[in-house]
Design a protein around this motif. Structure first.
Motif, PDB file in Angstrom:
ATOM      1  N   LEU A  78       0.821  -1.215   0.000  1.00 21.77           N
ATOM      2  CA  LEU A  78       0.000   0.000   0.000  1.00 21.77           C
ATOM      3  C   LEU A  78       0.858   1.269   0.000  1.00 21.77           C
ATOM      4  CD1 LEU A  78      -2.724  -1.148   2.557  1.00 21.77           C
ATOM      5  CD2 LEU A  78      -2.915  -1.057   0.057  1.00 21.77           C
ATOM      6  N   ARG A  79       1.984   1.227  -0.700  1.00 20.77           N
ATOM      7  CA  ARG A  79       2.844   2.415  -0.807  1.00 20.77           C
ATOM      8  C   ARG A  79       2.595   3.195  -2.090  1.00 20.77           C
ATOM      9  NH1 ARG A  79       8.146  -0.758   0.755  1.00 20.77           N
ATOM     10  NH2 ARG A  79       7.792  -0.921   2.968  1.00 20.77           N
ATOM     11  N   HIS A  80       2.237   2.468  -3.148  1.00 16.92           N
ATOM     12  CA  HIS A  80       2.060   3.095  -4.469  1.00 16.92           C
ATOM     13  C   HIS A  80       0.643   2.832  -4.965  1.00 16.92           C
ATOM     14  CE1 HIS A  80       6.403   3.851  -4.970  1.00 16.92           C
ATOM     15  NE2 HIS A  80       6.522   2.747  -4.257  1.00 16.92           N
ATOM     16  N   TRP A  81       0.064   3.848  -5.601  1.00 20.12           N
ATOM     17  CA  TRP A  81      -1.305   3.717  -6.097  1.00 20.12           C
ATOM     18  C   TRP A  81      -1.453   2.587  -7.098  1.00 20.12           C
ATOM     19  CZ3 TRP A  81      -5.107   5.507  -3.473  1.00 20.12           C
ATOM     20  CH2 TRP A  81      -4.954   6.650  -2.703  1.00 20.12           C
ATOM     21  N   TRP A  82      -0.461   2.408  -7.964  1.00 25.92           N
ATOM     22  CA  TRP A  82      -0.601   1.381  -8.998  1.00 25.92           C
ATOM     23  C   TRP A  82      -0.610  -0.018  -8.387  1.00 25.92           C
ATOM     24  CZ3 TRP A  82       3.117  -2.308 -10.122  1.00 25.92           C
ATOM     25  CH2 TRP A  82       4.401  -2.093  -9.618  1.00 25.92           C
ATOM     26  N   VAL A  83       0.146  -0.234  -7.315  1.00 31.42           N
ATOM     27  CA  VAL A  83       0.147  -1.540  -6.648  1.00 31.42           C
ATOM     28  C   VAL A  83      -1.185  -1.742  -5.919  1.00 31.42           C
ATOM     29  CG1 VAL A  83       1.283  -3.006  -4.932  1.00 31.42           C
ATOM     30  CG2 VAL A  83       2.661  -1.514  -6.407  1.00 31.42           C
ATOM     31  N   ALA A  84      -1.633  -0.718  -5.227  1.00 32.81           N
ATOM     32  CA  ALA A  84      -2.915  -0.803  -4.517  1.00 32.81           C
ATOM     33  C   ALA A  84      -4.063  -1.029  -5.506  1.00 32.81           C
ATOM     34  CB  ALA A  84      -3.156   0.463  -3.699  1.00 32.81           C
TER      35      ALA A  84
END
Length: 155
Positions: A78-84
């Protein structure tokens, strides 16, 4: 994490994700074949088999490997929007596969030619949408759009 372990995890993530896309394409072709006049009594049991034997376990493995990949690498879950975003999409798709698609494929196999027209169309639309979402996730993985969660505008 050691480079060999990281690369193995990444390779597993890519291989399983591409396999999910392939399974969706097969289901799309089978669903379209019925709409084009193929015998549903022959096609839908094959589609149900693919759903049960391939897609169900593959979807679970993809989710687990994706979460492990995010947690064990610097990208984080949950650090980067694309991963989330990929996590949310994969989780929703996992739920749809488990609770709608595979039960629908089993129902189609049992009903054969008696399956309603709307349900036949759904068996084409579902893998088409899933395939499109998987391609979107591939694009997100390759381009890694900027934006960290909790840090506006930072990378």
């Amino acid at each position: 994490m050691k480079p060999r372990v990281r690369k193995t995890l990444l390779a597993t993530h890519v291989a399983t994700s591409v396999s999910w896309l392939g399974a969706d394409l097969v289901l799309l072709v089978l669903g379209a074949a019925v709409l084009a006049g193929r015998d549903p009594g022959e096609v839908y049991p094959a589609a149900a088999l693919i759903g049960d034997v391939l897609l169900l376990p593959l979807t679970a493995v993809i989710w687990l490997v994706g979460v492990a990949n995010a947690l064990l690498t610097p990208w984080g879950l949950l650090r980067h929007w694309w991963v989330a975003g990929k996590l949310v999409l994969t989780t929703v798709m996992l739920g749809l596969v488990f609770f709608l698609l595979t039960p629908g494929l089993r129902e189609a196999a049992a009903a054969g030619a008696e399956l309603a027209g709307r349900d036949r169309i759904n068996l084409v639309v579902a893998p088409a949408v899933s395939g499109a979402l998987l391609i979107l996730m591939i694009v997100l993985s390759v381009f890694k759009p900027r934006g960290r969660i909790g840090r506006a505008g930072s990378r």
